[in-house]
Motif scaffolding. Structure first.
Motif, PDB file in Angstrom:
ATOM      1  N   SER A   1       0.833  -1.209   0.000  1.00 39.22           N
ATOM      2  CA  SER A   1       0.000   0.000   0.000  1.00 39.22           C
ATOM      3  C   SER A   1       0.864   1.253   0.000  1.00 39.22           C
ATOM      4  O   SER A   1       0.539   2.247  -0.661  1.00 39.22           O
ATOM      5  N   TRP A   2       1.973   1.219   0.729  1.00 39.88           N
ATOM      6  CA  TRP A   2       2.894   2.359   0.726  1.00 39.88           C
ATOM      7  C   TRP A   2       3.496   2.553  -0.667  1.00 39.88           C
ATOM      8  O   TRP A   2       3.650   3.696  -1.131  1.00 39.88           O
ATOM      9  N   MET A   3       3.825   1.471  -1.336  1.00 33.20           N
ATOM     10  CA  MET A   3       4.363   1.575  -2.693  1.00 33.20           C
ATOM     11  C   MET A   3       3.337   2.190  -3.638  1.00 33.20           C
ATOM     12  O   MET A   3       3.674   3.047  -4.471  1.00 33.20           O
ATOM     13  N   ALA A   4       2.071   1.773  -3.504  1.00 33.04           N
ATOM     14  CA  ALA A   4       1.013   2.299  -4.371  1.00 33.04           C
ATOM     15  C   ALA A   4       0.803   3.794  -4.133  1.00 33.04           C
ATOM     16  O   ALA A   4       0.679   4.584  -5.081  1.00 33.04           O
ATOM     17  N   ALA A   5       0.781   4.198  -2.848  1.00 33.49           N
ATOM     18  CA  ALA A   5       0.618   5.618  -2.525  1.00 33.49           C
ATOM     19  C   ALA A   5       1.806   6.421  -3.019  1.00 33.49           C
ATOM     20  O   ALA A   5       1.649   7.545  -3.534  1.00 33.49           O
ATOM     21  N   GLY A   6       3.011   5.857  -2.891  1.00 32.79           N
ATOM     22  CA  GLY A   6       4.202   6.547  -3.378  1.00 32.79           C
ATOM     23  C   GLY A   6       4.206   6.696  -4.883  1.00 32.79           C
ATOM     24  O   GLY A   6       4.622   7.737  -5.418  1.00 32.79           O
ATOM     25  N   SER A   7       3.736   5.672  -5.580  1.00 33.43           N
ATOM     26  CA  SER A   7       3.678   5.737  -7.048  1.00 33.43           C
ATOM     27  C   SER A   7       2.709   6.823  -7.515  1.00 33.43           C
ATOM     28  O   SER A   7       2.979   7.560  -8.470  1.00 33.43           O
ATOM     29  N   LYS A   8       1.586   6.940  -6.843  1.00 31.65           N
ATOM     30  CA  LYS A   8       0.620   7.987  -7.185  1.00 31.65           C
ATOM     31  C   LYS A   8       1.189   9.373  -6.898  1.00 31.65           C
ATOM     32  O   LYS A   8       0.958  10.324  -7.652  1.00 31.65           O
ATOM     33  N   THR A   9       1.934   9.492  -5.799  1.00 38.06           N
ATOM     34  CA  THR A   9       2.582  10.768  -5.489  1.00 38.06           C
ATOM     35  C   THR A   9       3.590  11.133  -6.573  1.00 38.06           C
ATOM     36  O   THR A   9       3.656  12.295  -7.013  1.00 38.06           O
ATOM     37  N   SER A  10       4.372  10.161  -7.010  1.00 41.61           N
ATOM     38  CA  SER A  10       5.360  10.402  -8.070  1.00 41.61           C
ATOM     39  C   SER A  10       4.685  10.835  -9.367  1.00 41.61           C
ATOM     40  O   SER A  10       5.208  11.692 -10.094  1.00 41.61           O
ATOM     41  N   ARG A  11       3.527  10.253  -9.656  1.00 44.98           N
ATOM     42  CA  ARG A  11       2.775  10.631 -10.870  1.00 44.98           C
ATOM     43  C   ARG A  11       2.355  12.094 -10.801  1.00 44.98           C
ATOM     44  O   ARG A  11       2.447  12.841 -11.781  1.00 44.98           O
ATOM     45  N   ILE A  12       1.893  12.532  -9.649  1.00 47.26           N
ATOM     46  CA  ILE A  12       1.492  13.929  -9.468  1.00 47.26           C
ATOM     47  C   ILE A  12       2.692  14.858  -9.661  1.00 47.26           C
ATOM     48  O   ILE A  12       2.597  15.897 -10.323  1.00 47.26           O
ATOM     49  N   ILE A  13       3.840  14.474  -9.096  1.00 43.67           N
ATOM     50  CA  ILE A  13       5.041  15.303  -9.196  1.00 43.67           C
ATOM     51  C   ILE A  13       5.507  15.420 -10.641  1.00 43.67           C
ATOM     52  O   ILE A  13       5.846  16.520 -11.119  1.00 43.67           O
ATOM     53  N   GLU A  14       5.534  14.298 -11.353  1.00 45.91           N
ATOM     54  CA  GLU A  14       5.973  14.327 -12.757  1.00 45.91           C
ATOM     55  C   GLU A  14       5.080  15.218 -13.599  1.00 45.91           C
ATOM     56  O   GLU A  14       5.557  15.971 -14.452  1.00 45.91           O
ATOM     57  N   HIS A  15       3.783  15.152 -13.366  1.00 44.49           N
ATOM     58  CA  HIS A  15       2.860  15.998 -14.127  1.00 44.49           C
ATOM     59  C   HIS A  15       3.019  17.466 -13.747  1.00 44.49           C
ATOM     60  O   HIS A  15       2.935  18.360 -14.598  1.00 44.49           O
ATOM     61  N   ALA A  16       3.272  17.737 -12.455  1.00 39.14           N
ATOM     62  CA  ALA A  16       3.394  19.119 -11.989  1.00 39.14           C
ATOM     63  C   ALA A  16       4.616  19.818 -12.568  1.00 39.14           C
ATOM     64  O   ALA A  16       4.650  21.056 -12.654  1.00 39.14           O
ATOM     65  N   LYS A  17       5.613  19.056 -12.979  1.00 38.80           N
ATOM     66  CA  LYS A  17       6.819  19.659 -13.568  1.00 38.80           C
ATOM     67  C   LYS A  17       6.516  20.430 -14.847  1.00 38.80           C
ATOM     68  O   LYS A  17       7.299  21.295 -15.260  1.00 38.80           O
ATOM     69  N   ASP A  18       5.388  20.123 -15.475  1.00 42.62           N
ATOM     70  CA  ASP A  18       5.013  20.790 -16.735  1.00 42.62           C
ATOM     71  C   ASP A  18       4.102  21.991 -16.535  1.00 42.62           C
ATOM     72  O   ASP A  18       3.634  22.584 -17.510  1.00 42.62           O
ATOM     73  N   TYR A  19       3.821  22.369 -15.276  1.00 40.36           N
ATOM     74  CA  TYR A  19       2.936  23.509 -15.034  1.00 40.36           C
ATOM     75  C   TYR A  19       3.569  24.799 -15.563  1.00 40.36           C
ATOM     76  O   TYR A  19       4.775  25.025 -15.419  1.00 40.36           O
TER      77      TYR A  19
END
Length: 565
Positions: free
Chosen positions: A403-421
């Motif tokens: 579950s921690w891995m899944a939550a971390g993966s979702k956090t990483s997805r948000i960060i990668e997308h935010a880099k393009d703001y």
């Protein structure tokens, strides 16, 4: 006579061989249970307030790694220079990589579990009982934050240093009492106690360890000796506090543990920490509501609890003198380390205190093995039960890390997308429905501002999320525009909640109204008969009253943050 002597020699040699084998089996078994179930933690990305920690302790050079020894903690009230310096050293050596943080946390946790085992042995408890109790401690699901959370390493290090200090202290005390030791033998225990004090404030309670060691009956010297040792430990703590006052600043009186004191809450927390020492609050909350929903289950649970209480009482009454001393010591340890943290409820606060409960279990196992009647094999049956519990808990731990891995993966997805703001004209981001938790793991509960600053490279960016969502693997989020000023967020298998609201593992029906200067929010969580299989449905309406320039308004669609307009 010759054959008898030969047989005696063979038996002695066999016993020596077994002892040598146990020298390796004992630590190997503990390492196995302390490491293997939690191994997926190595693949957990940065998550939640990890970003607050790594950005706050980001050094510009090697010597900056030791700034925590002359600067206050991120909280402003605490001073934890040793563990914070290790945060900085980890960043300086490896950069912004999660793996070294997770690996060092796991290493420290294994060290803690080994320290528990050897401390129990130093008390005088038998090898088998100590091994079973230590392995049980290693796999307790309540330790997920100690293993996976970067900030959790402070509790792990403090507990490990305390145990090493006290193990050395007991050995020195025995040597000194037997006229084979020197006063210098107490120097190393004092050094490790100082390391614990420099790691986290819970170690301050350790000044009373010599006293509870005496009061339990395990003492080897007179009371005045242990009072003197406690006084020396107190002077170590006092010296640290004076240094902090002179060169660092900040006051413990400003901490929430002091300012938020409430007598009733403290008593309640004292009781709650007992089950929290063994399993997660989420599991206990879910179990409570599940049992409370059924009169049959409630009656059955009450009967089982009553039987267990009677068996426990009778077992304690029958403890031998030495085992009773171990039991008393474990109880006093738990009380000593749980009282200072009972003013607040934090799920990781019970770590050090829970060692006392493990000592109590070890004392009972020790007594059963000593006094087991031929043919009854009570110890073996109980040992088998605990081994099965360890295997079950290991599976729980492994799933928790998933579950921690899944939550971390979702956090990483948000960060990668935010880099393009594109934030050329933006100074603030407001996010509606930011993920508070995923699968009951803190995802962006705290540190959302630091995460976005880290992602977009803008240290002055402001960000907040007035309404959050607790989501699961099957959560679906839908966003609808009703008018230019009215918008709706809908989610299945999820719960919306205001910022700062209490998390709930079991969601009940609720309606929450929030009024602000720029927008009004209404939250509906509709969970009628949800535990019987019906769909869980949540909705948020957002009515804008003022759309400020320079502010980017976004919502969370289950994967990334999307512009509202």
């Amino acid at each position: 006579m010759k054959p008898i002597r030969e047989n005696a020699r063979i038996i002695r040699d066999k016993n020596k061989t077994n002892e040598r084998h146990w020298e390796y089996i004992f630590p190997a078994a503990i390492i196995l249970f302390a490491g293997l179930p939690w191994l997926p933690v190595l693949n957990v990305p940065f998550i939640n307030d990890d970003f607050q920690i790594i950005l706050f302790h980001n050094p510009t050079g090697f010597w900056d790694c030791f700034n925590p020894f002359r600067a206050a903690d991120i909280s402003g009230a605490f001073w934890r220079p040793l563990v914070n310096s290790i945060h900085s050293l980890t960043i300086w050596l490896f950069g912004f990589q999660p793996m070294p943080f997770r690996a060092s946390n796991l290493f420290l946790y294994v060290l803690l579990c080994l320290s528990v085992g050897y401390f129990i042995r130093a008390l005088g408890i038998g090898r088998n009982a100590a091994l079973i109790a230590s392995c049980l401690f290693a796999v307790l699901p309540s330790h997920e934050y100690a293993v996976a959370w970067i900030a959790g390493r402070g509790d792990v290090m403090a507990a490990a240093f305390l145990l090493i200090s006290f193990t050395l202290y007991i050995n020195a005390d025995k040597k000194f009492t037997g006229n084979t030791g020197k006063a210098a033998d107490y120097l190393l225990p004092a050094v490790f106690f100082l390391l614990a004090v420099l790691t986290k404030e819970i170690a301050y309670a350790g000044v009373l360890f010599p006293v509870i060691y005496y009061l339990s009956g395990l003492k080897a010297s007179k009371l005045n000796t242990y009072v003197k040792h406690s006084a020396i430990a107190f002077l170590i703590v006092l010296a640290v506090l004076i240094y902090k006052w002179l060169f660092v600043g900040g006051s413990l009186l400003r901490s929430g543990n002091i300012t938020e004191f409430n007598f009733i809450s403290t008593l309640l927390n004292f009781v709650i920490y007992l089950p929290i020492s063994f399993h997660t609050p989420d599991f206990l909350q879910q179990s409570y509501y599940y049992i409370a929903d059924s009169a049959i289950l409630l009656a059955l649970t009450s009967i089982i609890a009553a039987i267990a209480a009677i068996i426990a009482y009778r077992t304690i009454r029958r403890l031998g003198k030495a085992s009773l001393q171990f039991f008393k010591f474990g109880l006093m340890w738990y009380i000593l380390f749980i009282i200072p943290v009972s003013t607040m409820f934090m799920r990781w606060y019970a770590l050090t205190a829970s060692i006392g409960l493990i000592i109590i279990i070890a004392s009972i196992l020790h007594d059963l093995q000593l006094h087991d009647k031929p043919g009854k094999a009570s110890f073996r049956w109980l040992a088998l039960l605990f081994c099965l519990i360890c295997l079950w808990a290991s599976k729980v731990d492994y799933n928790l890390m998933g579950s921690w891995m899944a939550a971390g993966s979702k956090t990483s997805r948000i960060i990668e997308h935010a880099k393009d703001y594109d934030l050329s004209d933006i100074g603030k981001i407001i996010i509606f429905g930011a993920p508070d938790k995923h699968e009951r793991v803190n995802m962006l509960k705290t540190g959302i501002k630091q995460i976005l600053r880290f992602a977009v490279g803008s240290p002055g960016l402001k960000a907040n999320s007035p309404v959050r969502v607790e989501q699961y693997s099957g959560t679906k989020i839908n966003f609808r525009k009703i008018s230019n000023d009215l918008y709706v967020l809908e989610a299945s298998n999820a719960r919306f909640l205001p910022f700062g609201a209490q998390s709930k593992a079991v969601i009940l029906n609720e309606k929450i109204d929030l009024q602000g200067e720029d927008f009004d929010i209404q939250i509906w969580n509709n969970y009628n008969n949800a535990r019987n299989g019906n769909t869980k449905y949540s909705k948020v309406t957002i009515r804008f009253k003022n759309k400020r320039p320079g502010v980017s308004y976004k919502y969370y669609n289950g994967e990334i943050f999307v512009d509202i307009f």
